[in-house]
Motif scaffolding. Structure first.
Motif, PDB file in Angstrom:
ATOM      1  N   SER A 193       0.814  -1.217   0.000  1.00  0.00           N
ATOM      2  CA  SER A 193       0.000   0.000   0.000  1.00  0.00           C
ATOM      3  C   SER A 193       0.847   1.268   0.000  1.00  0.00           C
ATOM      4  O   SER A 193       2.000   1.263   0.436  1.00  0.00           O
ATOM      5  CB  SER A 193      -0.930  -0.002   1.215  1.00  0.00           C
ATOM      6  N   ASN A 205      -2.882  -5.997   0.499  1.00  0.00           N
ATOM      7  CA  ASN A 205      -3.175  -4.578   0.713  1.00  0.00           C
ATOM      8  C   ASN A 205      -2.511  -3.754  -0.383  1.00  0.00           C
ATOM      9  O   ASN A 205      -1.280  -3.663  -0.450  1.00  0.00           O
ATOM     10  CB  ASN A 205      -2.667  -4.138   2.089  1.00  0.00           C
ATOM     11  N   ALA A 259      -3.851  -0.524  -1.027  1.00  0.00           N
ATOM     12  CA  ALA A 259      -4.477   0.784  -0.821  1.00  0.00           C
ATOM     13  C   ALA A 259      -3.576   1.922  -1.302  1.00  0.00           C
ATOM     14  O   ALA A 259      -2.362   1.925  -1.060  1.00  0.00           O
ATOM     15  CB  ALA A 259      -4.817   0.980   0.656  1.00  0.00           C
ATOM     16  N   GLN A 285      -8.797 -11.133   2.631  1.00  0.00           N
ATOM     17  CA  GLN A 285      -8.893  -9.682   2.820  1.00  0.00           C
ATOM     18  C   GLN A 285      -8.203  -8.982   1.661  1.00  0.00           C
ATOM     19  O   GLN A 285      -7.054  -9.290   1.331  1.00  0.00           O
ATOM     20  CB  GLN A 285      -8.233  -9.268   4.141  1.00  0.00           C
ATOM     21  N   ASN A 289      -7.628  -4.996   0.098  1.00  0.00           N
ATOM     22  CA  ASN A 289      -7.779  -3.551   0.264  1.00  0.00           C
ATOM     23  C   ASN A 289      -7.373  -2.855  -1.030  1.00  0.00           C
ATOM     24  O   ASN A 289      -6.195  -2.867  -1.410  1.00  0.00           O
ATOM     25  CB  ASN A 289      -6.923  -3.057   1.428  1.00  0.00           C
ATOM     26  N   ALA A 316      -8.608   0.436  -1.554  1.00  0.00           N
ATOM     27  CA  ALA A 316      -9.056   1.811  -1.302  1.00  0.00           C
ATOM     28  C   ALA A 316      -8.101   2.804  -1.959  1.00  0.00           C
ATOM     29  O   ALA A 316      -6.884   2.632  -1.948  1.00  0.00           O
ATOM     30  CB  ALA A 316      -9.114   2.063   0.205  1.00  0.00           C
ATOM     31  N   ASP A 327     -13.471  -9.655   3.673  1.00  0.00           N
ATOM     32  CA  ASP A 327     -13.238  -8.233   3.941  1.00  0.00           C
ATOM     33  C   ASP A 327     -12.741  -7.566   2.658  1.00  0.00           C
ATOM     34  O   ASP A 327     -11.667  -7.912   2.153  1.00  0.00           O
ATOM     35  CB  ASP A 327     -12.209  -8.081   5.065  1.00  0.00           C
ATOM     36  N   SER A 332     -12.271  -3.701   0.810  1.00  0.00           N
ATOM     37  CA  SER A 332     -12.333  -2.238   0.894  1.00  0.00           C
ATOM     38  C   SER A 332     -12.157  -1.636  -0.500  1.00  0.00           C
ATOM     39  O   SER A 332     -11.133  -1.857  -1.163  1.00  0.00           O
ATOM     40  CB  SER A 332     -11.252  -1.696   1.826  1.00  0.00           C
TER      41      SER A 332
END
Length: 257
Positions: free
Chosen positions: A144, A165, A167, A186, A188, A190, A209, A211
């Motif tokens: 991220s 992740n 993000a 999960q 992410n 975002a 999960d 995002s």
């Protein structure tokens, strides 16, 4: 000056106690360290070392003597290049390098065949070496807030990956390589500048999960309502987004918008 001496003494005392009791974990977070204390390099029993939030710019060559290390946290330091000394640690399972100034990952990272968690977030990385796809035991990958504009296809080789992740990476398009990660739980995405989500996202049947906040989405695929394990979906800050009624009414889903 007295404060510096006091901090130095606390570090020395912590290392001395670890040596006397043959501790397997040593935490020297936020101690203002600019170099790794020499005495620490004799703690051969260490399996976990936390050096987060110091002022380290490099590791000594002798760092490789800590062969028992399994977990290292070097986050929030001042590394401008990847600390290659960690590549000689045969038992390493977790490497935390978040929030440094590292812009390149060496191909030798493929030597860390037991690595399960790799945190590279908040570094100006714009490319990943293909050998990363050979880390077959990797469960968590955080890239991220990097400069990565495209997720390479070899990420699909990480068949054990549970957490990804990405993000605030400037991706612009949904990274389709994630669709081939059957154990992903999960994800992410975002702030990645996404404008659409493919209907095939529903194939991630272990995902619970997701995002998608701070993007440019205007719709979500109706197929997402068939994702039985999905229990948390964040789609906030997507102006004009229309959420399917099948998602709004899903009783097991915590929907954030």
């Amino acid at each position: 000056m007295e404060q510096v001496v006091a901090v130095s003494k606390k570090v020395d005392d912590a290392i001395a106690r670890a040596a006397e009791s043959h501790r397997k974990s040593l935490k020297l977070n936020r101690r203002g360290l600019a170099t790794v204390p020499a005495a620490m390099l004799d703690l051969r029993a260490l399996t976990e070392l936390q050096l987060m939030g110091n002022r380290l710019v490099e590791l000594p060559d002798e760092f490789a003597r800590l062969e028992a290390l399994e977990r290292i946290d070097l986050s929030d330091n001042q590394f401008t290049s990847f600390p290659s000394e960690v590549l000689s640690l045969p038992n390493l399972t977790c490497l935390e390098l978040e929030d440094n100034s590292i812009d390149e990952i060496p191909v030798e990272i493929g030597q860390l065949e037991h690595l399960r968690e790799l945190n590279l977030g908040r570094n100006p990385i714009d490319e990943l070496p293909s050998v990363l796809g050979d880390l077959g035991q990797l469960r968590l990958l955080n890239i991220s807030w990097s400069n990565l504009s495209e997720l390479p296809e070899f990420i699909a080789n990480l068949q054990e990956l549970r957490v990804l992740n990405l993000a605030s990476c400037p991706l612009s398009e949904f990274p389709r390589a994630v669709l081939d990660l059957p154990r992903l739980e999960q994800l992410n995405l975002a702030g990645c500048g996404l404008t659409s989500i493919p209907a095939e996202v529903s194939s991630l049947d272990q995902l619970w999960d997701l995002s998608l906040s701070f993007n440019n989405l205007t719709e979500l695929p109706a197929t997402m309502s068939s994702m039985d394990r999905l229990s948390s979906l964040d789609v906030g800050e997507n102006p004009g987004l229309e959420i399917p009624s099948s998602l709004r009414s899903k009783p097991t889903l915590a929907l954030y918008y």
